[in-house]
Write a protein that holds these residues in place. Structure first.
Motif, PDB file in Angstrom:
ATOM      1  N   SER A 139       0.856  -1.179   0.000  1.00 13.20           N
ATOM      2  CA  SER A 139       0.000   0.000   0.000  1.00 13.20           C
ATOM      3  C   SER A 139       0.895   1.233   0.000  1.00 13.20           C
ATOM      4  CB  SER A 139      -0.914  -0.075   1.239  1.00 13.20           C
ATOM      5  OG  SER A 139      -1.805   1.008   1.275  1.00 13.20           O
ATOM      6  N   GLY A 140       0.343   2.372   0.401  1.00 15.50           N
ATOM      7  CA  GLY A 140       1.191   3.555   0.346  1.00 15.50           C
ATOM      8  C   GLY A 140       0.597   4.725   1.098  1.00 15.50           C
ATOM      9  N   GLY A 141       0.917   5.902   0.540  1.00 14.48           N
ATOM     10  CA  GLY A 141       1.595   6.094  -0.720  1.00 14.48           C
ATOM     11  C   GLY A 141       0.912   5.321  -1.864  1.00 14.48           C
ATOM     12  N   GLU A 142       1.677   5.120  -2.884  1.00 11.98           N
ATOM     13  CA  GLU A 142       1.135   4.484  -4.083  1.00 11.98           C
ATOM     14  C   GLU A 142       2.134   3.458  -4.599  1.00 11.98           C
ATOM     15  OE1 GLU A 142      -1.575   4.124  -5.750  1.00 11.98           O
ATOM     16  OE2 GLU A 142      -0.503   3.111  -7.367  1.00 11.98           O
ATOM     17  N   VAL A 143       1.654   2.219  -4.717  1.00 14.39           N
ATOM     18  CA  VAL A 143       2.523   1.104  -5.080  1.00 14.39           C
ATOM     19  C   VAL A 143       3.166   1.302  -6.452  1.00 14.39           C
ATOM     20  CG1 VAL A 143       0.588  -0.258  -5.978  1.00 14.39           C
ATOM     21  CG2 VAL A 143       2.642  -1.419  -5.194  1.00 14.39           C
ATOM     22  N   THR A 144       2.461   1.962  -7.369  1.00 15.54           N
ATOM     23  CA  THR A 144       3.012   2.109  -8.725  1.00 15.54           C
ATOM     24  C   THR A 144       4.121   3.159  -8.794  1.00 15.54           C
ATOM     25  OG1 THR A 144       1.252   3.661  -9.287  1.00 15.54           O
ATOM     26  CG2 THR A 144       0.898   1.350  -9.871  1.00 15.54           C
ATOM     27  N   MET A 145       4.338   3.901  -7.698  1.00 16.48           N
ATOM     28  CA  MET A 145       5.476   4.826  -7.672  1.00 16.48           C
ATOM     29  C   MET A 145       6.789   4.056  -7.498  1.00 16.48           C
ATOM     30  SD  MET A 145       4.423   8.249  -7.540  1.00 16.48           S
ATOM     31  CE  MET A 145       5.452   9.183  -6.414  1.00 16.48           C
ATOM     32  N   GLN A 146       6.698   2.791  -7.085  1.00 14.12           N
ATOM     33  CA  GLN A 146       7.905   1.958  -6.935  1.00 14.12           C
ATOM     34  C   GLN A 146       7.635   0.608  -7.596  1.00 14.12           C
ATOM     35  OE1 GLN A 146      10.114   2.281  -3.159  1.00 14.12           O
ATOM     36  NE2 GLN A 146       8.512   3.641  -2.388  1.00 14.12           N
ATOM     37  N   THR A 147       7.313   0.675  -8.876  1.00 11.44           N
ATOM     38  CA  THR A 147       6.828  -0.516  -9.569  1.00 11.44           C
ATOM     39  C   THR A 147       7.868  -1.631  -9.628  1.00 11.44           C
ATOM     40  OG1 THR A 147       5.362   0.832 -10.924  1.00 11.44           O
ATOM     41  CG2 THR A 147       5.870  -1.361 -11.746  1.00 11.44           C
ATOM     42  N   GLU A 148       9.094  -1.321 -10.037  1.00  9.93           N
ATOM     43  CA  GLU A 148      10.079  -2.385 -10.245  1.00  9.93           C
ATOM     44  C   GLU A 148      10.356  -3.111  -8.927  1.00  9.93           C
ATOM     45  OE1 GLU A 148      10.780  -3.143 -13.252  1.00  9.93           O
ATOM     46  OE2 GLU A 148       9.764  -1.372 -14.033  1.00  9.93           O
ATOM     47  N   PHE A 149      10.540  -2.352  -7.890  1.00 10.54           N
ATOM     48  CA  PHE A 149      10.772  -2.948  -6.564  1.00 10.54           C
ATOM     49  C   PHE A 149       9.576  -3.813  -6.161  1.00 10.54           C
ATOM     50  CE2 PHE A 149       9.971  -2.504  -1.970  1.00 10.54           C
ATOM     51  CZ  PHE A 149      11.096  -3.155  -1.479  1.00 10.54           C
ATOM     52  N   SER A 150       8.375  -3.288  -6.386  1.00  9.05           N
ATOM     53  CA  SER A 150       7.164  -4.004  -5.960  1.00  9.05           C
ATOM     54  C   SER A 150       6.987  -5.300  -6.747  1.00  9.05           C
ATOM     55  CB  SER A 150       5.935  -3.102  -6.135  1.00  9.05           C
ATOM     56  OG  SER A 150       6.068  -1.956  -5.325  1.00  9.05           O
ATOM     57  N   VAL A 151       7.283  -5.271  -8.048  1.00  9.33           N
ATOM     58  CA  VAL A 151       7.166  -6.489  -8.856  1.00  9.33           C
ATOM     59  C   VAL A 151       8.097  -7.566  -8.301  1.00  9.33           C
ATOM     60  CG1 VAL A 151       7.748  -7.465 -11.116  1.00  9.33           C
ATOM     61  CG2 VAL A 151       6.353  -5.396 -10.984  1.00  9.33           C
ATOM     62  N   MET A 152       9.343  -7.172  -8.023  1.00 11.83           N
ATOM     63  CA  MET A 152      10.310  -8.148  -7.505  1.00 11.83           C
ATOM     64  C   MET A 152       9.870  -8.700  -6.151  1.00 11.83           C
ATOM     65  SD  MET A 152      12.754  -8.369  -9.743  1.00 11.83           S
ATOM     66  CE  MET A 152      14.014  -9.171  -8.810  1.00 11.83           C
ATOM     67  N   LEU A 153       9.370  -7.813  -5.300  1.00  2.00           N
ATOM     68  CA  LEU A 153       8.960  -8.238  -3.955  1.00  2.00           C
ATOM     69  C   LEU A 153       7.752  -9.179  -4.027  1.00  2.00           C
ATOM     70  CD1 LEU A 153       9.188  -8.027  -0.885  1.00  2.00           C
ATOM     71  CD2 LEU A 153       7.800  -5.947  -0.988  1.00  2.00           C
ATOM     72  N   LEU A 154       6.754  -8.780  -4.821  1.00  2.00           N
ATOM     73  CA  LEU A 154       5.558  -9.620  -4.940  1.00  2.00           C
ATOM     74  C   LEU A 154       5.909 -10.982  -5.524  1.00  2.00           C
ATOM     75  CD1 LEU A 154       3.155  -6.877  -6.363  1.00  2.00           C
ATOM     76  CD2 LEU A 154       2.940  -7.963  -4.122  1.00  2.00           C
ATOM     77  N   SER A 155       6.789 -10.958  -6.502  1.00  2.00           N
ATOM     78  CA  SER A 155       7.191 -12.207  -7.138  1.00  2.00           C
ATOM     79  C   SER A 155       7.872 -13.128  -6.125  1.00  2.00           C
ATOM     80  CB  SER A 155       8.127 -11.848  -8.304  1.00  2.00           C
ATOM     81  OG  SER A 155       8.730 -12.974  -8.795  1.00  2.00           O
ATOM     82  N   GLU A 156       8.719 -12.553  -5.305  1.00  2.00           N
ATOM     83  CA  GLU A 156       9.416 -13.371  -4.290  1.00  2.00           C
ATOM     84  C   GLU A 156       8.421 -13.918  -3.255  1.00  2.00           C
ATOM     85  OE1 GLU A 156      13.307 -12.026  -3.691  1.00  2.00           O
ATOM     86  OE2 GLU A 156      13.550 -13.039  -1.772  1.00  2.00           O
ATOM     87  N   LEU A 157       7.456 -13.100  -2.888  1.00  2.00           N
ATOM     88  CA  LEU A 157       6.450 -13.555  -1.917  1.00  2.00           C
ATOM     89  C   LEU A 157       5.586 -14.662  -2.515  1.00  2.00           C
ATOM     90  CD1 LEU A 157       5.394 -10.034  -0.552  1.00  2.00           C
ATOM     91  CD2 LEU A 157       6.613 -11.820   0.744  1.00  2.00           C
ATOM     92  N   GLN A 158       5.160 -14.458  -3.750  1.00  2.00           N
ATOM     93  CA  GLN A 158       4.341 -15.498  -4.388  1.00  2.00           C
ATOM     94  C   GLN A 158       5.128 -16.800  -4.502  1.00  2.00           C
ATOM     95  OE1 GLN A 158       2.797 -13.883  -8.118  1.00  2.00           O
ATOM     96  NE2 GLN A 158       0.752 -13.827  -7.215  1.00  2.00           N
ATOM     97  N   GLY A 159       6.411 -16.660  -4.838  1.00  2.00           N
ATOM     98  CA  GLY A 159       7.261 -17.850  -4.939  1.00  2.00           C
ATOM     99  C   GLY A 159       7.356 -18.591  -3.614  1.00  2.00           C
ATOM    100  N   ALA A 160       7.169 -17.860  -2.526  1.00  2.00           N
ATOM    101  CA  ALA A 160       7.216 -18.466  -1.189  1.00  2.00           C
ATOM    102  C   ALA A 160       5.825 -18.920  -0.750  1.00  2.00           C
ATOM    103  CB  ALA A 160       7.786 -17.466  -0.195  1.00  2.00           C
ATOM    104  N   GLY A 161       4.850 -18.834  -1.652  1.00  2.00           N
ATOM    105  CA  GLY A 161       3.502 -19.312  -1.335  1.00  2.00           C
ATOM    106  C   GLY A 161       2.687 -18.351  -0.493  1.00  2.00           C
ATOM    107  N   ILE A 162       3.033 -17.067  -0.500  1.00  2.00           N
ATOM    108  CA  ILE A 162       2.310 -16.069   0.306  1.00  2.00           C
ATOM    109  C   ILE A 162       1.341 -15.294  -0.578  1.00  2.00           C
ATOM    110  CG2 ILE A 162       2.610 -13.922   1.645  1.00  2.00           C
ATOM    111  CD1 ILE A 162       5.289 -15.106   2.640  1.00  2.00           C
ATOM    112  N   HIS A 163       0.105 -15.161  -0.112  1.00  2.00           N
ATOM    113  CA  HIS A 163      -0.928 -14.422  -0.850  1.00  2.00           C
ATOM    114  C   HIS A 163      -0.516 -12.957  -0.958  1.00  2.00           C
ATOM    115  CE1 HIS A 163      -4.770 -12.175  -1.304  1.00  2.00           C
ATOM    116  NE2 HIS A 163      -5.168 -13.227  -1.986  1.00  2.00           N
ATOM    117  N   THR A 164      -0.690 -12.360  -2.157  1.00  2.00           N
ATOM    118  CA  THR A 164      -0.244 -10.986  -2.378  1.00  2.00           C
ATOM    119  C   THR A 164      -1.400 -10.082  -2.810  1.00  2.00           C
ATOM    120  OG1 THR A 164       0.276 -11.456  -4.691  1.00  2.00           O
ATOM    121  CG2 THR A 164       2.079 -11.689  -3.100  1.00  2.00           C
ATOM    122  N   ALA A 165      -1.350  -8.851  -2.361  1.00  2.00           N
ATOM    123  CA  ALA A 165      -2.346  -7.846  -2.767  1.00  2.00           C
ATOM    124  C   ALA A 165      -1.646  -6.514  -2.976  1.00  2.00           C
ATOM    125  CB  ALA A 165      -3.429  -7.701  -1.691  1.00  2.00           C
ATOM    126  N   ILE A 166      -2.177  -5.717  -3.903  1.00  2.00           N
ATOM    127  CA  ILE A 166      -1.721  -4.328  -4.034  1.00  2.00           C
ATOM    128  C   ILE A 166      -2.929  -3.419  -3.830  1.00  2.00           C
ATOM    129  CG2 ILE A 166       0.231  -4.827  -5.566  1.00  2.00           C
ATOM    130  CD1 ILE A 166      -1.517  -3.776  -7.924  1.00  2.00           C
TER     131      ILE A 166
END
Ligand code: SF4
Ligand code: SF4
Length: 342
Positions: A139-166
């Motif tokens: 959340s934020g702030g605004e998640v799309t202001m840090q898109t590249e970081f957020s994509v990497m973080l969400l991807s790592e969380l999903q890879g660990a089997g954790i539910h993700t939301a923006i």
């Protein structure tokens, strides 16, 4: 530290654990810094700036004045009775004064986290997520202001089997949402105001891009077989978005364009818990004297939403409400209460 961490870090205001208002179950919400809007009711004024910010809490200050000498730019001054004053236009956010402060009265808001470092921190709450059907919300702030970081973080969380939301306000290039979508199990999307001119007056920007992006996003979700869930959220703000024409207008938009895609429309009641944040940042807040809405107010507003043509089943409301009890104002916590209206 791996290569990803070296290349990508995100500026995080706060990690709020045990959150129940930013998606299903018990969640850890990551508040990122930086927002393209400036809503007149903003409940997270410290998240608007995309840079670290100095924050002074008077009740913690012991008056030692170490900070005054620590700042080589002469930004700080101390006045008896008032405490520390900050000439913010000259502060570069270096944080030296906060490091010197013995009582944490001065703090820097915003800390850089590497992707893997933050993912590991969030994964500590995995047991709560698994027990409750929760996960992590950016959340934020605004998640799309840090898109590249957020994509990497969400991807790592999903890879660990954790539910993700923006949680997004939608004021961004569509490409940012397109990048985030495959890594998001849930999107919380704000429609604050349906009238473009009023939207501009309330937030600093009209809503054309926000609504256009939402239509494109809904189409992508349809194409993906609804593998991402979409919730719409509307902050219900006195003397602004609480109007019948706004609620019914948003409802008509959802009914016409988001049928079968938006599975929930949440009306988030105004709250006034952020008064102190404004004073600590040296800002005035026009809603400082405003009371919460009553439960009857929220029921009436939810009824407008259900009459708007939208599937009545998807309408819900959340947030603390006022109980008029003589002179007392009591915050009534309710199921799925939102501490942070959208
Ligand atoms: S260093 Fe901290 S405690 Fe001392 S005067 Fe400055 S803000 Fe107050
Ligand atoms: S953050 Fe740096 S520039 Fe700003 S007041 Fe503190 S020492 Fe001075």
């Amino acid at each position: 530290m791996n290569k990803t961490d070296e290349e990508l870090s995100g500026l995080v205001l706060e990690i709020q654990r045990m959150s129940t208002e930013d998606g299903p179950g018990i969640r850890s919400t990551v508040f990122l810094k930086g927002c393209p809007l400036s809503c007149i009711w903003c409940h997270n004024p410290e998240s608007i700036s995309p840079r670290p910010q100095l924050h002074w809490t008077g009740s913690r200050c012991i008056g030692c004045r170490l900070c005054i000498g620590a700042c080589r730019k002469g930004v700080l001054s101390f006045n008896e009775g008032q405490g520390v004053s900050i000439a913010r236009d000259r502060c570069d956010g270096c944080g030296v004064c906060a490091d010197e402060c013995p009582s944490t009265a001065l703090e820097m808001l915003g800390r850089n986290w590497g992707v893997s470092e933050l993912a590991a921190e969030l994964a500590k709450d995995r047991a709560w997520f698994e027990k409750s059907g929760g996960g992590v919300t950016l959340s934020g702030g605004e998640v799309t202001m840090q898109t590249e970081f957020s994509v990497m973080l969400l991807s790592e969380l999903q890879g660990a089997g954790i539910h993700t939301a923006i949680d997004t306000c939608g004021q961004c290039a569509f490409a940012a949402l397109e990048k985030l979508l495959p890594h998001s199990d849930l999107v919380l999307y704000d429609i604050k105001e349906i009238d473009p001119e009023k939207h501009k007056r309330f937030t600093g920007q009209d809503n054309r891009r926000i609504l256009d992006n939402l239509l494109l996003l809904a189409e992508k979700i349809r194409q993906n077989g609804n593998s991402t869930v979409l919730w719409i959220r509307t902050p219900v703000i006195p003397e602004a978005t609480e109007r019948e024409d706004n609620i019914k207008g948003i409802g008509r938009f959802i009914a016409e364009h988001l049928n079968g895609v938006a599975v929930r429309w949440e009306l988030c009641a105004f709250n006034n818990l952020c008064r102190d944040k404004y004073s600590r940042l040296g800002l005035e807040w026009r809603y400082a004297g405003k009371s919460l809405l009553s439960m009857q107010d929220m029921e009436r507003i939810a009824a407008w939403a259900r009459e708007s043509g939208v599937d009545a089943q998807i309408v819900s409301w959340s947030g603390g409400t006022r109980i008029d009890n003589g002179t007392a104002e009591i915050i009534r916590p309710i199921a799925n209460a939102a501490v942070k209206p959208c």
